[in-house]
Scaffold this motif. Structure first.
Motif, PDB file in Angstrom:
ATOM      1  N   ASP A  35     -23.587   3.864  69.346  1.00 10.85           N
ATOM      2  CA  ASP A  35     -23.932   2.649  70.091  1.00 10.85           C
ATOM      3  C   ASP A  35     -24.979   1.833  69.342  1.00 10.85           C
ATOM      4  O   ASP A  35     -25.694   2.351  68.484  1.00 10.85           O
ATOM      5  N   PHE A  36     -25.108   0.587  69.720  1.00 11.24           N
ATOM      6  CA  PHE A  36     -26.119  -0.279  69.105  1.00 11.24           C
ATOM      7  C   PHE A  36     -27.521   0.239  69.374  1.00 11.24           C
ATOM      8  O   PHE A  36     -28.418   0.082  68.558  1.00 11.24           O
ATOM      9  N   SER A  37     -27.729   0.877  70.491  1.00  6.67           N
ATOM     10  CA  SER A  37     -29.052   1.412  70.828  1.00  6.67           C
ATOM     11  C   SER A  37     -29.465   2.567  69.907  1.00  6.67           C
ATOM     12  O   SER A  37     -30.631   2.955  69.906  1.00  6.67           O
ATOM     13  N   ASP A  38     -28.540   3.083  69.119  1.00  6.56           N
ATOM     14  CA  ASP A  38     -28.840   4.181  68.192  1.00  6.56           C
ATOM     15  C   ASP A  38     -29.395   3.704  66.856  1.00  6.56           C
ATOM     16  O   ASP A  38     -29.785   4.530  66.027  1.00  6.56           O
ATOM     17  N   ILE A  39     -29.411   2.391  66.622  1.00 10.58           N
ATOM     18  CA  ILE A  39     -29.890   1.886  65.333  1.00 10.58           C
ATOM     19  C   ILE A  39     -31.157   1.052  65.524  1.00 10.58           C
ATOM     20  O   ILE A  39     -31.414   0.523  66.604  1.00 10.58           O
ATOM     21  N   ASP A  40     -31.929   0.950  64.454  1.00 14.60           N
ATOM     22  CA  ASP A  40     -33.182   0.199  64.492  1.00 14.60           C
ATOM     23  C   ASP A  40     -33.059  -1.160  63.812  1.00 14.60           C
ATOM     24  O   ASP A  40     -33.679  -2.127  64.245  1.00 14.60           O
ATOM     25  N   TYR A  41     -32.300  -1.224  62.724  1.00 14.04           N
ATOM     26  CA  TYR A  41     -32.153  -2.450  61.939  1.00 14.04           C
ATOM     27  C   TYR A  41     -30.691  -2.674  61.581  1.00 14.04           C
ATOM     28  O   TYR A  41     -29.964  -1.715  61.312  1.00 14.04           O
ATOM     29  N   ILE A  42     -30.317  -3.938  61.522  1.00 14.02           N
ATOM     30  CA  ILE A  42     -29.053  -4.342  60.912  1.00 14.02           C
ATOM     31  C   ILE A  42     -29.422  -5.289  59.785  1.00 14.02           C
ATOM     32  O   ILE A  42     -30.173  -6.248  59.984  1.00 14.02           O
ATOM     33  N   VAL A  43     -28.911  -4.999  58.602  1.00 15.68           N
ATOM     34  CA  VAL A  43     -29.100  -5.863  57.442  1.00 15.68           C
ATOM     35  C   VAL A  43     -27.743  -6.444  57.102  1.00 15.68           C
ATOM     36  O   VAL A  43     -26.774  -5.703  56.892  1.00 15.68           O
ATOM     37  N   THR A  44     -27.666  -7.777  57.054  1.00 12.91           N
ATOM     38  CA  THR A  44     -26.393  -8.450  56.804  1.00 12.91           C
ATOM     39  C   THR A  44     -26.604  -9.656  55.894  1.00 12.91           C
ATOM     40  O   THR A  44     -27.740 -10.035  55.612  1.00 12.91           O
ATOM     41  N   ASP A  45     -25.517 -10.237  55.437  1.00  9.56           N
ATOM     42  CA  ASP A  45     -25.588 -11.319  54.452  1.00  9.56           C
ATOM     43  C   ASP A  45     -25.619 -12.721  55.053  1.00  9.56           C
ATOM     44  O   ASP A  45     -25.871 -13.686  54.345  1.00  9.56           O
ATOM     45  N   GLN A  46     -25.341 -12.849  56.351  1.00  5.99           N
ATOM     46  CA  GLN A  46     -25.346 -14.157  57.009  1.00  5.99           C
ATOM     47  C   GLN A  46     -25.921 -14.008  58.411  1.00  5.99           C
ATOM     48  O   GLN A  46     -25.833 -12.940  59.016  1.00  5.99           O
ATOM     49  N   GLU A  47     -26.450 -15.103  58.917  1.00  4.73           N
ATOM     50  CA  GLU A  47     -26.970 -15.063  60.282  1.00  4.73           C
ATOM     51  C   GLU A  47     -25.820 -14.799  61.257  1.00  4.73           C
ATOM     52  O   GLU A  47     -24.817 -15.511  61.246  1.00  4.73           O
TER      53      GLU A  47
END
Length: 100
Positions: free
Chosen positions: A70-82
């Protein structure tokens, strides 16, 4: 991968786990397509103080064969576009910090 690697993870603690996935589904969470890899990643996040998910913009609104976590299991998302505002709102709801 495999049971030996999964069992060995129980002996380690990491400050951060950096991983990828096959897709991000607004309704289904973080998705993957490989069963052994999925199980390894699930075990790894249990041993990590911080979880960072690396995804490019093509992974948004994609599903995979397996729900990874789930999304609640992660702390950060790093991506190339907003990400789209709906995604930013979802991440904010789950206290996920976004870097783009």
């Amino acid at each position: 991968m495999g049971s030996v690697a999964q069992n060995a993870l129980q002996n380690y603690y990491v400050n951060m786990a950096i991983m990828s996935c096959k897709g991000l589904s607004f309704d289904n969470g973080i998705m993957e397509s490989n069963e052994p890899e999925s199980e390894f990643k699930r075990r790894m996040i249990k041993q990590a103080e911080m979880v960072i998910l690396l995804v490019d913009h093509t992974k948004f609104n994609k599903t995979g064969f397996i729900k990874l976590f789930d999304f609640s299991d992660i702390d950060y998302i790093v991506t190339d576009q907003e990400p789209d505002p709906n995604w930013l709102e979802l991440f904010n709801t789950h206290n996920v910090k976004v870097i783009y």
